[in-house]
Design a protein around this motif. Structure first.
Motif, PDB file in Angstrom:
ATOM      1  N   GLU A 126       2.151  16.121  -7.598  1.00 37.61           N
ATOM      2  CA  GLU A 126       1.608  15.592  -6.353  1.00 37.61           C
ATOM      3  C   GLU A 126       2.684  14.849  -5.582  1.00 37.61           C
ATOM      4  N   ALA A 127       2.524  14.831  -4.272  1.00 37.75           N
ATOM      5  CA  ALA A 127       3.498  14.168  -3.396  1.00 37.75           C
ATOM      6  C   ALA A 127       2.752  13.310  -2.392  1.00 37.75           C
ATOM      7  N   LYS A 160       5.011  -0.233   8.749  1.00 33.63           N
ATOM      8  CA  LYS A 160       5.508  -0.387  10.107  1.00 33.63           C
ATOM      9  C   LYS A 160       5.996   0.968  10.619  1.00 33.63           C
ATOM     10  N   LYS A 161       7.281   1.094  10.963  1.00 34.26           N
ATOM     11  CA  LYS A 161       7.765   2.356  11.527  1.00 34.26           C
ATOM     12  C   LYS A 161       8.537   3.192  10.514  1.00 34.26           C
ATOM     13  N   ASP A 162       8.546   2.783   9.250  1.00 33.65           N
ATOM     14  CA  ASP A 162       9.312   3.505   8.236  1.00 33.65           C
ATOM     15  C   ASP A 162       8.393   4.188   7.229  1.00 33.65           C
ATOM     16  N   TYR A 163       8.956   5.197   6.550  1.00 38.50           N
ATOM     17  CA  TYR A 163       8.187   6.023   5.625  1.00 38.50           C
ATOM     18  C   TYR A 163       8.920   6.147   4.293  1.00 38.50           C
ATOM     19  N   TRP A 164       8.138   6.289   3.221  1.00 39.47           N
ATOM     20  CA  TRP A 164       8.658   6.522   1.877  1.00 39.47           C
ATOM     21  C   TRP A 164       8.017   7.793   1.347  1.00 39.47           C
ATOM     22  N   MET A 165       8.811   8.670   0.753  1.00 38.97           N
ATOM     23  CA  MET A 165       8.278   9.898   0.170  1.00 38.97           C
ATOM     24  C   MET A 165       8.365   9.824  -1.347  1.00 38.97           C
ATOM     25  N   TYR A 166       7.243  10.139  -2.013  1.00 39.86           N
ATOM     26  CA  TYR A 166       7.172  10.125  -3.471  1.00 39.86           C
ATOM     27  C   TYR A 166       6.803  11.512  -3.984  1.00 39.86           C
ATOM     28  N   TYR A 167       7.324  11.829  -5.180  1.00 41.44           N
ATOM     29  CA  TYR A 167       6.929  13.074  -5.846  1.00 41.44           C
ATOM     30  C   TYR A 167       6.739  12.774  -7.325  1.00 41.44           C
ATOM     31  N   ASN A 168       5.529  12.983  -7.806  1.00 40.76           N
ATOM     32  CA  ASN A 168       5.175  12.689  -9.203  1.00 40.76           C
ATOM     33  C   ASN A 168       5.605  11.284  -9.625  1.00 40.76           C
ATOM     34  N   GLY A 169       5.348  10.339  -8.734  1.00 43.36           N
ATOM     35  CA  GLY A 169       5.615   8.942  -9.027  1.00 43.36           C
ATOM     36  C   GLY A 169       7.042   8.502  -8.782  1.00 43.36           C
ATOM     37  N   GLN A 170       7.961   9.415  -8.470  1.00 47.54           N
ATOM     38  CA  GLN A 170       9.357   9.065  -8.230  1.00 47.54           C
ATOM     39  C   GLN A 170       9.601   8.945  -6.719  1.00 47.54           C
ATOM     40  N   ASP A 214      19.529  19.449  -6.652  1.00 47.24           N
ATOM     41  CA  ASP A 214      18.787  18.238  -6.264  1.00 47.24           C
ATOM     42  C   ASP A 214      17.423  18.278  -6.926  1.00 47.24           C
ATOM     43  N   MET A 215      17.391  17.891  -8.181  1.00 47.09           N
ATOM     44  CA  MET A 215      16.175  17.915  -8.988  1.00 47.09           C
ATOM     45  C   MET A 215      15.671  16.496  -9.236  1.00 47.09           C
ATOM     46  N   PRO A 216      14.366  16.343  -9.535  1.00 44.30           N
ATOM     47  CA  PRO A 216      13.853  15.010  -9.905  1.00 44.30           C
ATOM     48  C   PRO A 216      14.540  14.480 -11.156  1.00 44.30           C
ATOM     49  N   ASP A 217      14.466  13.175 -11.356  1.00 45.24           N
ATOM     50  CA  ASP A 217      15.059  12.550 -12.546  1.00 45.24           C
ATOM     51  C   ASP A 217      14.493  13.196 -13.818  1.00 45.24           C
TER      52      ASP A 217
END
Length: 401
Positions: free
Chosen positions: A150-151, A157-167, A269-272
């Protein structure tokens, strides 16, 4: 107030309390103190606002309109305020206070009768509740469940954070640093119309940076649904490479095993490596396949984790790339939202010294952070205090345990 009005008022207050609890739990996460606090607000307002209610009880139509709109308005109000203040929960307390004031002020039995219906209807209104919101203090802007996980995209405010499988993948606060640190150093080694292979990169950050170069790009996504989700976001800009081909339905191991093409540059560029599925992409066997897919003067790059938090992992990734027959050039950069991040470049034909010399002579193009000073900084980390002294490597046999 007769017994019927007392009962109707009680029903409205109970429904308002239930709605307030749901909103509070969704946006902030409830604890017992929050429930008690909401009840206290309702009880206090019932007795303290008696005079106010008596003064406005003749304005039945106005009071009824406010009561009608209040439960439906509270969600969008909080949904916006939560972006700007951590104290938006006070709006929920104001909601329950106004509800008590409203039902106490209605003297018309006809209008009072419709109030419970309106407060019940709000529970069936299709608000955009997303279950993943409970994981975040900030507003969940969008989310997706895929076959691989899941993502989420979270907004403050005006900024965004993207997560994938909790990372955490990146934040728009310093995403330009991460993408430029990942791409610009290795592209110093590129030529015009280089053949580039991107393995993973589903969050879109690397490809957006690669769009600044004239290359032919092949992409092998890890999770194609996440790959598409990141590129279709309305709030995080994405720039695609013009000449690109996306391989769907194959994992990177399968692709490299049957692939007959060779590349100037391969970017991984893979997840941890937090589980078996991800760990296989940090092994000696995988890097050996990467080496076989490089041209004689080809180079590859992979991220290797946080230097402060996982020094042993960082060293093992570097060792694994070296053991695969590639000359290594590790480097690092402090990304505020991510940590003290590290990468390693592996060169097939050129020595580590040659690669580092070319990378150190910066040709600055369209960048925000990358510069000659930044290039000097990424190779300067002081003494190797945080890296492990281990000589071990990652293997598929270890990854499967």
């Amino acid at each position: 107030m007769n017994i019927t009005k007392w009962l109707i008022s009680a029903v409205v207050c109970i429904l308002a309390y239930s709605w307030a609890i749901r909103l509070h739990d969704y946006f902030y996460g409830l604890v017992t103190a929050d429930r008690i606090s909401l009840i206290s607000s309702m009880i206090a307002s019932f007795f303290l606002l008696k005079r106010v209610a008596n003064k406005i009880e003749k304005r039945n139509e106005i009071v009824f309109v406010i009561l009608m709109l209040l439960p439906f308005a509270i969600y969008p109000i909080i949904d916006r305020l939560v972006l700007f203040t951590q104290h938006s929960w006070l709006i929920i307390h104001l909601f329950v206070v106004l509800t008590v004031l409203g039902v106490r002020s209605l003297s018309s039995s006809r209008l009072l009768f419709f109030s419970p219906i309106l407060y019940l209807a709000v529970f069936f209104y299709p608000f955009n509740f997303q279950k993943a919101q409970l994981r975040f203090y900030d507003r969940l802007e969008s989310s997706i469940e895929t076959r691989h996980g899941e993502a989420q995209i979270v907004q403050w405010k005006k900024d965004y954070w993207m997560y994938y499988n909790g990372q955490l993948q990146f934040s728009t606060i310093d995403g330009h640093m991460l993408r430029e640190a990942y791409v610009q150093p290795i592209m110093q080694l590129a030529r015009e119309e280089s053949e580039v292979l991107l393995i993973g990169g589903d969050n879109g950050l690397v490809e957006s940076e690669l769009s600044k170069f004239s290359i032919n790009l092949t992409v092998v996504p890890l999770d194609f649904e996440f790959h598409r989700f990141a590129r279709e976001s309305q709030n995080i800009p994405f720039q695609a490479v013009t000449n690109r081909e996306v391989k769907i339905g194959q994992n990177a191991f399968e692709f490299l095993a049957i692939n007959l093409n060779i590349y100037d540059i391969i970017i991984i560029d893979m997840p941890d490596p937090i589980n078996l599925d991800y760990s296989q992409y940090y092994t000696h066997e995988f890097y050996s396949l990467i080496r076989a897919s490089l041209k004689e003067e080809g180079v590859m790059i992979t991220q290797s984790g946080d230097l402060y938090k996982s020094g042993d992992l960082v060293q093992r990734v570097w060792n694994s790339v070296s053991e695969a027959g590639l000359n290594t050039v590790p480097f690092q950069c402090q990304i505020p939202t991510i940590g003290h991040w590290t990468w390693v470049i592996g060169s097939k034909g050129r020595s580590s010294g040659e690669v580092k010399e070319v990378m150190s002579d910066v040709s600055v193009g369209e960048t925000v952070w990358w510069s000659q000073e930044a290039a000097d900084m990424i190779f300067a980390s002081g003494k190797s205090y945080f890296t492990s002294k281990t000589s071990s490597i990652n293997t598929l046999n270890q990854a499967s345990k």
